[in-house]
Write a protein that holds these residues in place. Structure first.
Motif, PDB file in Angstrom:
ATOM      1  N   LEU A  54      -5.252  14.669  17.366  1.00  0.00           N
ATOM      2  CA  LEU A  54      -3.950  14.473  16.724  1.00  0.00           C
ATOM      3  C   LEU A  54      -4.160  14.169  15.250  1.00  0.00           C
ATOM      4  CD1 LEU A  54      -0.903  13.998  16.476  1.00  0.00           C
ATOM      5  CD2 LEU A  54      -1.321  11.620  17.186  1.00  0.00           C
ATOM      6  N   SER A  55      -3.781  15.097  14.387  1.00  0.00           N
ATOM      7  CA  SER A  55      -3.897  14.882  12.943  1.00  0.00           C
ATOM      8  C   SER A  55      -2.537  14.551  12.353  1.00  0.00           C
ATOM      9  CB  SER A  55      -4.468  16.122  12.249  1.00  0.00           C
ATOM     10  OG  SER A  55      -5.816  16.332  12.630  1.00  0.00           O
ATOM     11  N   PHE A  56      -2.556  13.773  11.292  1.00  0.00           N
ATOM     12  CA  PHE A  56      -1.326  13.398  10.600  1.00  0.00           C
ATOM     13  C   PHE A  56      -1.545  13.533   9.103  1.00  0.00           C
ATOM     14  CE2 PHE A  56      -3.791   9.624  11.715  1.00  0.00           C
ATOM     15  CZ  PHE A  56      -3.953   8.957  10.498  1.00  0.00           C
ATOM     16  N   LEU A  57      -0.465  13.809   8.389  1.00  0.00           N
ATOM     17  CA  LEU A  57      -0.594  14.074   6.960  1.00  0.00           C
ATOM     18  C   LEU A  57       0.693  13.752   6.217  1.00  0.00           C
ATOM     19  CD1 LEU A  57      -2.321  15.366   4.632  1.00  0.00           C
ATOM     20  CD2 LEU A  57      -1.132  17.504   5.152  1.00  0.00           C
ATOM     21  N   ILE A  58       0.553  12.960   5.165  1.00  0.00           N
ATOM     22  CA  ILE A  58       1.550  12.889   4.103  1.00  0.00           C
ATOM     23  C   ILE A  58       0.929  13.661   2.946  1.00  0.00           C
ATOM     24  CG2 ILE A  58       2.849  11.417   2.527  1.00  0.00           C
ATOM     25  CD1 ILE A  58       2.613   9.159   4.554  1.00  0.00           C
ATOM     26  N   LEU A  66       0.832  -1.199   0.000  1.00  0.00           N
ATOM     27  CA  LEU A  66       0.000   0.000   0.000  1.00  0.00           C
ATOM     28  C   LEU A  66       0.868   1.249   0.000  1.00  0.00           C
ATOM     29  CD1 LEU A  66      -2.773   1.314   0.089  1.00  0.00           C
ATOM     30  CD2 LEU A  66      -2.755   1.073   2.579  1.00  0.00           C
ATOM     31  N   LEU A  67       1.956   1.248   0.776  1.00  0.00           N
ATOM     32  CA  LEU A  67       2.846   2.415   0.823  1.00  0.00           C
ATOM     33  C   LEU A  67       3.404   2.736  -0.560  1.00  0.00           C
ATOM     34  CD1 LEU A  67       4.243   4.489   2.721  1.00  0.00           C
ATOM     35  CD2 LEU A  67       6.184   2.895   2.801  1.00  0.00           C
ATOM     36  N   LYS A  68       3.682   1.718  -1.356  1.00  0.00           N
ATOM     37  CA  LYS A  68       4.231   1.933  -2.695  1.00  0.00           C
ATOM     38  C   LYS A  68       3.252   2.685  -3.599  1.00  0.00           C
ATOM     39  CE  LYS A  68       7.224  -2.151  -2.691  1.00  0.00           C
ATOM     40  NZ  LYS A  68       7.451  -3.511  -3.252  1.00  0.00           N
ATOM     41  N   ARG A  69       1.963   2.642  -3.265  1.00  0.00           N
ATOM     42  CA  ARG A  69       0.943   3.310  -4.078  1.00  0.00           C
ATOM     43  C   ARG A  69       0.530   4.664  -3.528  1.00  0.00           C
ATOM     44  NH1 ARG A  69      -4.059  -0.188  -4.294  1.00  0.00           N
ATOM     45  NH2 ARG A  69      -4.620   1.328  -5.914  1.00  0.00           N
ATOM     46  N   VAL A  70       1.021   5.018  -2.337  1.00  0.00           N
ATOM     47  CA  VAL A  70       0.565   6.227  -1.649  1.00  0.00           C
ATOM     48  C   VAL A  70       1.002   7.482  -2.386  1.00  0.00           C
ATOM     49  CG1 VAL A  70       1.015   7.662   0.380  1.00  0.00           C
ATOM     50  CG2 VAL A  70       0.283   5.297   0.676  1.00  0.00           C
ATOM     51  N   LYS A  71       0.040   8.402  -2.592  1.00  0.00           N
ATOM     52  CA  LYS A  71       0.379   9.748  -3.048  1.00  0.00           C
ATOM     53  C   LYS A  71       0.010  10.791  -1.996  1.00  0.00           C
ATOM     54  CE  LYS A  71      -3.857  10.861  -5.648  1.00  0.00           C
ATOM     55  NZ  LYS A  71      -4.406  11.289  -6.952  1.00  0.00           N
ATOM     56  N   ASN A  72      -0.864  10.431  -1.047  1.00  0.00           N
ATOM     57  CA  ASN A  72      -1.162  11.285   0.105  1.00  0.00           C
ATOM     58  C   ASN A  72      -1.908  10.467   1.156  1.00  0.00           C
ATOM     59  OD1 ASN A  72      -4.142  11.520  -0.414  1.00  0.00           O
ATOM     60  ND2 ASN A  72      -3.446  12.651  -2.212  1.00  0.00           N
ATOM     61  N   VAL A  73      -1.780  10.873   2.398  1.00  0.00           N
ATOM     62  CA  VAL A  73      -2.528  10.266   3.503  1.00  0.00           C
ATOM     63  C   VAL A  73      -2.903  11.387   4.474  1.00  0.00           C
ATOM     64  CG1 VAL A  73      -2.524   8.645   5.443  1.00  0.00           C
ATOM     65  CG2 VAL A  73      -1.263   8.067   3.364  1.00  0.00           C
ATOM     66  N   MET A 116       5.965  15.486   5.395  1.00  0.00           N
ATOM     67  CA  MET A 116       5.051  14.921   6.375  1.00  0.00           C
ATOM     68  C   MET A 116       4.926  15.794   7.621  1.00  0.00           C
ATOM     69  SD  MET A 116       5.338  11.400   8.436  1.00  0.00           S
ATOM     70  CE  MET A 116       4.813  11.746  10.083  1.00  0.00           C
ATOM     71  N   MET A 117       3.738  15.785   8.209  1.00  0.00           N
ATOM     72  CA  MET A 117       3.539  16.585   9.415  1.00  0.00           C
ATOM     73  C   MET A 117       2.583  15.908  10.384  1.00  0.00           C
ATOM     74  SD  MET A 117       0.893  19.651   8.527  1.00  0.00           S
ATOM     75  CE  MET A 117      -0.855  19.291   8.367  1.00  0.00           C
ATOM     76  N   LEU A 118       2.692  16.340  11.642  1.00  0.00           N
ATOM     77  CA  LEU A 118       1.724  16.030  12.691  1.00  0.00           C
ATOM     78  C   LEU A 118       1.113  17.339  13.148  1.00  0.00           C
ATOM     79  CD1 LEU A 118       3.705  13.518  14.950  1.00  0.00           C
ATOM     80  CD2 LEU A 118       1.992  12.956  13.221  1.00  0.00           C
ATOM     81  N   ARG A 119      -0.138  17.276  13.571  1.00  0.00           N
ATOM     82  CA  ARG A 119      -0.845  18.451  14.078  1.00  0.00           C
ATOM     83  C   ARG A 119      -1.562  18.108  15.374  1.00  0.00           C
ATOM     84  NH1 ARG A 119      -2.257  22.456  10.173  1.00  0.00           N
ATOM     85  NH2 ARG A 119      -0.244  23.049   9.288  1.00  0.00           N
ATOM     86  N   SER A 120      -1.493  19.013  16.339  1.00  0.00           N
ATOM     87  CA  SER A 120      -2.322  18.919  17.527  1.00  0.00           C
ATOM     88  C   SER A 120      -3.182  20.167  17.592  1.00  0.00           C
ATOM     89  CB  SER A 120      -1.453  18.800  18.783  1.00  0.00           C
ATOM     90  OG  SER A 120      -2.252  18.792  19.952  1.00  0.00           O
ATOM     91  N   TRP A 121      -4.504  19.960  17.685  1.00  0.00           N
ATOM     92  CA  TRP A 121      -5.450  21.073  17.746  1.00  0.00           C
ATOM     93  C   TRP A 121      -5.801  21.284  19.211  1.00  0.00           C
ATOM     94  CZ3 TRP A 121      -5.240  22.781  12.959  1.00  0.00           C
ATOM     95  CH2 TRP A 121      -5.034  21.872  11.912  1.00  0.00           C
ATOM     96  N   GLN A 122      -5.074  22.202  19.856  1.00  0.00           N
ATOM     97  CA  GLN A 122      -5.160  22.379  21.296  1.00  0.00           C
ATOM     98  C   GLN A 122      -6.222  23.425  21.645  1.00  0.00           C
ATOM     99  OE1 GLN A 122      -3.824  20.839  23.915  1.00  0.00           O
ATOM    100  NE2 GLN A 122      -5.026  22.250  25.159  1.00  0.00           N
ATOM    101  N   PRO A 123      -7.328  23.011  22.273  1.00  0.00           N
ATOM    102  CA  PRO A 123      -8.381  23.988  22.607  1.00  0.00           C
ATOM    103  C   PRO A 123      -7.920  24.951  23.693  1.00  0.00           C
ATOM    104  CG  PRO A 123      -8.894  21.847  23.564  1.00  0.00           C
ATOM    105  CD  PRO A 123      -7.684  21.639  22.701  1.00  0.00           C
ATOM    106  N   ILE A 124      -8.127  26.233  23.458  1.00  0.00           N
ATOM    107  CA  ILE A 124      -7.839  27.244  24.474  1.00  0.00           C
ATOM    108  C   ILE A 124      -9.096  28.083  24.740  1.00  0.00           C
ATOM    109  CG2 ILE A 124      -5.360  27.354  24.081  1.00  0.00           C
ATOM    110  CD1 ILE A 124      -5.769  29.733  22.274  1.00  0.00           C
TER     111      ILE A 124
END
Length: 400
Positions: A261-265, A246-253, A279-287
């Motif tokens: 916690l969000s993640f993105l390729i 599956l990784l060999k076919r990935v163009k985005n995730v 690639m990135m990770l995201r944390s949406w921290q409520p304030i």
């Protein structure tokens, strides 16, 4: 805050941010400031960032390395290494101020439960949490593709900025919404960075359960892997054959681990003649109810070739992050949604939103990965599960 952010497992750091004994970062779990620290035994622990004397914040910098945390108010000092990690080790004029001595065990820093998956450090205040691997459930198989395919490391320090929106909108966006890309991010096609505006359509929508969700965009098998050939052996040593194929076919995730916690390729684009992704990770921290502090990390394979690291950082900066083209699109939408959601008609339940995309569709029966997997990324199944899980937390319902 009390039903979701005290009970769920929350992402707080990546292990590469804690390279040595005594190193620490300061993060948030809901409304609570915390210290994420590595001890001499290499164990990562999480403490409430509050002195047990008067509640003063102990660590006021974002990160560092130290032998002890000393409260700047009254000088109570806590160890940051070895057997004294989190333990009160001294106070000014202790014999004079406390002739009977201090109960050091009772004054130990308040500690959260911690577990790690593929380098991702999670913590929870729950008294009886499920095991992290159980909490992640089916989404763990897909996290392997994103953060477990190789030894990963954080590049630099996380970016932070504030968006006037509630945390659920961006979390839901990464959980289930590939549909918006053709409209909100159509600039990619107009700039020639992708062939067509429907670059977010082809692939799979995954509802792993548990409030998590993701989309896996794929390209044709004939194109071969977009990832560096130099990393093929490391990928193969860490992934199952099904994951590797599956990784060999990935163009985005894109995806989200409940709650925030969000993640993105990101979609691979051509930079200086090479296809690359940042690639990135995201944390949406409520304030607040309509304020979110964004934490954004750029990750890369530690053993990657220099061209992949250099161009990936360039791509991350241009597309995501505080100055990224994608974020300018998304945050404008989330801010406008939030303004509408807090208006009187919405608060009076006069306005209903449409979440029916994909209803009636049947999951694929032969997909190698777990969860309910649907052909095509235009679907809202995982989004519906995200909000159902959020409501379960608020209602105090038991989870299987």
């Amino acid at each position: 805050m009390s039903t979701v952010f005290r009970e769920a497992w929350l992402f707080v750091a990546h292990v590469s941010e804690l390279p040595e004994a005594g190193s620490f970062v300061v993060r948030d779990m809901g409304e609570e400031s915390i210290i994420v620290a590595r001890g001499d035994d290499r164990t990562v622990r999480v403490f409430l960032n509050a002195c047990r004397h008067r509640g003063m914040r102990l660590a006021c910098e974002d990160f560092g390395s130290t032998n002890a945390w000393r409260c700047s108010y009254h000088g109570f000092t806590y160890g940051s290494k070895g057997e004294f990690l989190g333990t009160l080790v001294g106070a000014p004029y202790e014999r004079v101020a406390y002739p009977g001595g201090l109960d050091r065990d009772a004054l130990h820093l308040i500690e959260a439960k911690v577990d790690i998956y593929q380098g991702l450090v999670f913590a929870t205040w729950s008294k009886h949490p499920p095991q992290l691997v159980s909490y992640l459930g089916n989404v763990a198989w897909y996290l392997d593709l994103v953060v477990g395919r190789a030894e990963m490391e954080v590049v630099g320090v996380p970016q932070k900025w504030v968006v006037p929106t509630g945390w659920k909108l961006p979390s839901e966006n990464f959980t289930a919404d590939a549909y918006h890309t053709a409209t909100a991010h159509s600039f990619l096609a107009r700039l020639g960075l992708v062939e067509k505006v429907d670059f977010g359509r082809d692939g799979y929508h995954v509802d792993p359960g548990g409030g998590h969700g993701l989309g896996v965009g794929v390209h044709g098998d004939e194109a071969g892997s977009y990832f560096p050939a130099e990393l093929t052996d490391e990928y193969a040593s860490r992934l199952t054959p099904h994951q590797l194929n599956l990784l060999k076919r990935v163009k985005n995730v894109h995806g989200n681990v409940f709650p925030n916690l969000s993640f993105l390729i990101p979609s691979f684009i051509n930079i200086d003649g090479r296809l690359v992704s940042g690639m990135m990770l995201r944390s949406w921290q409520p304030i607040g109810p309509d304020q979110t502090q964004v934490w954004s990390w750029h990750l890369v394979e530690k053993n990657a070739p220099n061209w992949w690291k250099t161009l990936g950082r360039k791509m991350y900066t241009q597309t995501f992050g505080a100055s990224g083209m994608f974020d300018q699109d998304d945050t404008e939408n989330w801010e406008a949604q939030t303004r509408n959601a807090t208006a009187s008609l919405s608060r009076a339940d006069e306005v209903f939103l449409h979440y029916e995309m994909g209803l009636g569709m049947q999951p694929l029966q032969d997909f190698p990965g777990p969860g309910d997997v649907y052909d095509g990324k235009f679907n809202e199944a995982a989004g519906r599960t995200f909000y159902r899980t959020w409501l379960d937390y608020l209602a105090g319902r038991e989870f299987e």
